[in-house]
Enzyme design. Structure first.
Site, PDB file in Angstrom:
ATOM      1  N   HIS A 102       0.865  -1.185   0.000  1.00  0.00           N
ATOM      2  CA  HIS A 102       0.000   0.000   0.000  1.00  0.00           C
ATOM      3  C   HIS A 102       0.902   1.237   0.000  1.00  0.00           C
ATOM      4  O   HIS A 102       2.024   1.188   0.511  1.00  0.00           O
ATOM      5  CB  HIS A 102      -0.829  -0.063   1.291  1.00  0.00           C
ATOM      6  CG  HIS A 102      -1.894   0.972   1.401  1.00  0.00           C
ATOM      7  ND1 HIS A 102      -1.640   2.257   1.845  1.00  0.00           N
ATOM      8  CD2 HIS A 102      -3.229   0.908   1.172  1.00  0.00           C
ATOM      9  CE1 HIS A 102      -2.771   2.932   1.878  1.00  0.00           C
ATOM     10  NE2 HIS A 102      -3.753   2.145   1.468  1.00  0.00           N
ATOM     11  N   ASP A 143       2.895  -4.600   7.833  1.00  0.00           N
ATOM     12  CA  ASP A 143       1.708  -3.772   7.654  1.00  0.00           C
ATOM     13  C   ASP A 143       0.498  -4.679   7.881  1.00  0.00           C
ATOM     14  O   ASP A 143       0.143  -5.485   7.021  1.00  0.00           O
ATOM     15  CB  ASP A 143       1.712  -3.182   6.243  1.00  0.00           C
ATOM     16  CG  ASP A 143       0.437  -2.411   5.939  1.00  0.00           C
ATOM     17  OD1 ASP A 143      -0.512  -2.475   6.753  1.00  0.00           O
ATOM     18  OD2 ASP A 143       0.374  -1.769   4.881  1.00  0.00           O
ATOM     19  N   GLN A 150      -4.633  -4.861   6.874  1.00  0.00           N
ATOM     20  CA  GLN A 150      -5.669  -5.762   6.351  1.00  0.00           C
ATOM     21  C   GLN A 150      -5.634  -7.134   7.018  1.00  0.00           C
ATOM     22  O   GLN A 150      -6.342  -8.035   6.583  1.00  0.00           O
ATOM     23  CB  GLN A 150      -5.505  -5.937   4.831  1.00  0.00           C
ATOM     24  CG  GLN A 150      -5.694  -4.661   4.025  1.00  0.00           C
ATOM     25  CD  GLN A 150      -7.123  -4.134   4.051  1.00  0.00           C
ATOM     26  OE1 GLN A 150      -8.055  -4.813   4.486  1.00  0.00           O
ATOM     27  NE2 GLN A 150      -7.290  -2.900   3.627  1.00  0.00           N
ATOM     28  N   CYS A 206      -4.819   2.801  -3.502  1.00  0.00           N
ATOM     29  CA  CYS A 206      -3.510   3.209  -2.941  1.00  0.00           C
ATOM     30  C   CYS A 206      -2.428   2.181  -3.263  1.00  0.00           C
ATOM     31  O   CYS A 206      -1.534   1.939  -2.444  1.00  0.00           O
ATOM     32  CB  CYS A 206      -3.594   3.449  -1.443  1.00  0.00           C
ATOM     33  SG  CYS A 206      -4.590   4.848  -0.999  1.00  0.00           S
ATOM     34  N   LYS A 256     -10.685  -0.085  10.506  1.00  0.00           N
ATOM     35  CA  LYS A 256     -10.900  -1.279   9.666  1.00  0.00           C
ATOM     36  C   LYS A 256     -11.241  -2.494  10.523  1.00  0.00           C
ATOM     37  O   LYS A 256     -11.293  -3.615  10.016  1.00  0.00           O
ATOM     38  CB  LYS A 256      -9.637  -1.573   8.846  1.00  0.00           C
ATOM     39  CG  LYS A 256      -9.277  -0.489   7.825  1.00  0.00           C
ATOM     40  CD  LYS A 256      -8.076  -0.911   7.034  1.00  0.00           C
ATOM     41  CE  LYS A 256      -7.398   0.229   6.316  1.00  0.00           C
ATOM     42  NZ  LYS A 256      -8.116   0.711   5.140  1.00  0.00           N
TER      43      LYS A 256
HETATM   44  N1  PMP Z   1      -1.915  -0.680   4.503  1.00  0.00           N
HETATM   45  C1  PMP Z   1      -2.892  -1.350   3.895  1.00  0.00           C
HETATM   46  C2  PMP Z   1      -2.618  -2.726   3.375  1.00  0.00           C
HETATM   47  C3  PMP Z   1      -4.155  -0.772   3.775  1.00  0.00           C
HETATM   48  O1  PMP Z   1      -5.136  -1.438   3.155  1.00  0.00           O
HETATM   49  C4  PMP Z   1      -4.372   0.527   4.290  1.00  0.00           C
HETATM   50  C5  PMP Z   1      -5.728   1.201   4.181  1.00  0.00           C
HETATM   51  N2  PMP Z   1      -6.320   1.118   2.943  1.00  0.00           N
HETATM   52  C6  PMP Z   1      -3.311   1.174   4.923  1.00  0.00           C
HETATM   53  C7  PMP Z   1      -2.101   0.545   5.014  1.00  0.00           C
HETATM   54  C8  PMP Z   1      -3.441   2.550   5.474  1.00  0.00           C
HETATM   55  O2  PMP Z   1      -4.398   2.632   6.472  1.00  0.00           O
HETATM   56  P1  PMP Z   1      -4.811   4.065   7.024  1.00  0.00           P
HETATM   57  O3  PMP Z   1      -5.331   4.821   5.866  1.00  0.00           O
HETATM   58  O4  PMP Z   1      -5.857   3.777   8.030  1.00  0.00           O
HETATM   59  O5  PMP Z   1      -3.582   4.670   7.590  1.00  0.00           O
END
Ligand code: PMP
Length: 543
Positions: free
Chosen positions: A123, A200, A203, A366, A226
């Site tokens: 991401h 990370d 998810q 993203c 999430k």
């Molecule tokens: N890493 C992953 C794999 C994600 O899916 C996301 C959120 N889409 C993030 C990081 C970032 O999360 P946040 O926007 O809550 O900081």
């Protein structure tokens, strides 16, 4: 086994309608819904003990401080951090958690000769952040390949990770491919070379058991919103000795022990990393979210998600106009499926699905480099959570029927400006031109659409203009409109392309499509600006 019929009662929002259709919420990888058990904790906090923590010698402050500290303990337990509260820093979100380590360690300690290994499926939260660390420190950034089936190429990982690797940063679960990565194996590989591992978990923590001690990762990032929690709260887990060694990323109150005019010293963990008034109610509610999920059982959550994802994969496979990305059918995957329907741009498909009350996400999620790797500008992602049902998957599949025709009807409908339909069905200036003075790729903007403008300038005027579009119907129509309006005009007129578009569509932004309407104007204005700046560098605009 998670029982959605029972669980749904905890989420009153799932009973609402969208434009007369029952809500089918399939955007959980972006943000999950919040059960009453969690927001009751908010109400209780604000009704009964709202106060700032750690600083007050009064009862309310004490109660809030204790609850906030206990929330750290609870989250430590939730992710298996045996070091307890000292290993859990509350942050705004997962992104901030990555940045704490990037600034506190990467920017301070990495340098030329070092490398950071990330993967092609990261991401932007981690990919962009480690890219900045590399850029600013002179370290190298390396990307582990993703194969055609959405797996990490482990041989490639073994080639890339060497004795100069300082950090391996990997997503536990891909937010596009659904892949569950072999974290323990990767951690062994990295540790064998003395590298640290940043996981990370944005998810994974929400939907499967995650135990940092078992996985032996050095850092873990995740977000509350999430996992049934509120927005504005996330967490960073770090091994205690690493957090102790790391520089804070934010300075100010709360994080200090002693301050003089000459110097300051830092508070103990985790407060050293929580400068200023922290997200108190949010942190306490995050602990309630962990309670809620543990009440269902994380194994059950994972099993339910996998089951729904497999069902969705099976149902999508019935259609020959759908391309699905990520790990193959039958293999364990997280509860999400990213796909495209032939000939229907993701934004358009989202609008069509929204008309059925179905909330999905379309775009690059993203992960722009991953979509480049998949060779598609974007995808539509349906993502499931504990409250989703097979019937909701059926509703999604049913709504894909005739999507192309319904997209055309939608564009022609009175919800859209009549110009959109006209220009969409008969685009002016479509196609590349032979000898452009400059071109501009729409992918360079934040719009998420894909396309390119071609502009030929003759004697200061736009003599010819063309565009290629892989964008949604609205963007394509607007590209046509703006190209028509600019043909023959002085090139400076293109600087006002966004205003021209505003005038042409008469303030009409159909169906939440503001970005789709604005995108083409932004692109061509930017292209003209670049062209004029290159011709007159001394007066180049810096804004
Ligand atoms: N890493 C992953 C794999 C994600 O899916 C996301 C959120 N889409 C993030 C990081 C970032 O999360 P946040 O926007 O809550 O900081």
């Amino acid at each position: 086994m998670a029982d959605p019929a029972h669980i749904r009662d905890d989420f009153p929002i799932l009973d609402r309608e969208v434009d007369g259709e029952p809500l089918v919420y399939l955007d959980n990888a972006a943000t999950t819904q919040t059960p009453t058990q969690v927001y009751d904790v908010f109400r209780e906090y604000y009704e009964e003990y709202n106060a700032n923590i750690h600083r007050g010698i009064h009862g309310l402050s004490h109660e809030a401080s204790v609850a906030y500290e206990e929330a750290h303990e609870r989250i430590a337990e939730f992710v298996g951090a045996s070091g307890g509260l000292e290993e859990i820093v509350f942050t705004k979100n997962a992104t901030e958690a990555v940045n704490i380590v990037a600034y506190g360690m990467g920017m301070q300690e990495f340098g030329p000769g070092d490398n950071v290994v990330v993967t092609e499926m990261e991401h932007h939260a981690s990919l962009v952040t480690w890219q900045q660390v590399a850029r600013r420190t002179g370290a190298e950034i390396r990307y582990v390949r993703v194969d055609e089936e959405g797996h990490l190429d482990m041989e490639h990982a073994a080639e890339l990770i060497d004795d100069d690797t300082r950090m391996l940063s990997v997503a536990h679960v891909s937010n596009v491919l659904g892949t569950v990565n072999p974290v323990a194996e990767l951690a062994d590989l990295a540790h064998d070379h003395g590298a640290l591992v940043f996981l990370d978990g944005a998810q994974s923590v929400p939907n499967r058991p995650v135990d940092v001690d078992d996985l032996d990762v050095d850092f873990l990032a995740f977000s509350g919103h999430k996992m049934c929690g509120p927005t504005g709260i996330g967490a960073l887990y770090g091994k205690r000795h690493l957090l102790e060694e790391m520089e804070p990323y934010l300075y100010g109150g709360e994080m200090i022990r002693k301050v003089t005019f000459e110097e300051s010293t830092w508070e103990d963990l985790p407060w050293k990393f929580e400068a200023g008034t922290p997200p108190i109610a949010e942190g306490i509610a995050l602990a309630a979210a962990a309670d809620y999920l543990d009440g269902i059982g994380m194994e059950a959550v994972a099993a339910h998600e996998n089951e729904l994802a497999q069902y969705a994969m099976d149902r999508l496979a019935e259609r020959d106009d759908v391309a699905v990305y990520g790990v193959p059918r039958g293999e364990e995957r997280s509860g999400l499926v990213a796909f495209n329907v032939d000939g229907v741009h993701g934004h358009d498909l989202s609008s069509v699905l929204n008309d059925h009350g179905i909330a999905v996400r379309a775009g690059d999620h993203c992960t722009q480099p991953l979509h480049d790797r998949l060779d598609v500008p974007g995808s539509v992602r349906a993502s499931f959570y504990v409250y989703n049902t097979e019937r909701e998957v059926d509703a999604l599949i049913d709504a894909l029927e005739g999507a192309r025709e319904r997209r055309d009807e939608l564009v022609a409908s009175d919800r859209f400006h009549d110009r959109f339909a006209d220009h969409y069905h008969a685009p002016r200036n479509a196609g590349a031109i032979a000898d452009p003075t400059f071109t501009k790729d729409a992918a360079e903007t934040s719009c998420g659409d894909d396309g390119e403008f071609f502009v030929e300038i003759d004697d200061g005027r736009i003599a010819d203009v063309g565009f290629e579009s892989e964008s949604c119907a609205v963007s394509t129509a607007v590209a046509s409109m703006v190209s028509e309006a600019l043909r023959g005009e002085p090139v400076e007129r293109a600087l006002e392309a966004e205003e021209i578009v505003e005038g042409l569509v008469d303030g009409h932004y159909p169906d939440l499509r503001r970005d789709c309407v604005r995108g083409p104007g932004e692109v061509i204005a930017e292209a003209a600006r670049d062209h004029l700046d290159a011709r007159h560098p001394a007066t180049a605009r810096t804004d």
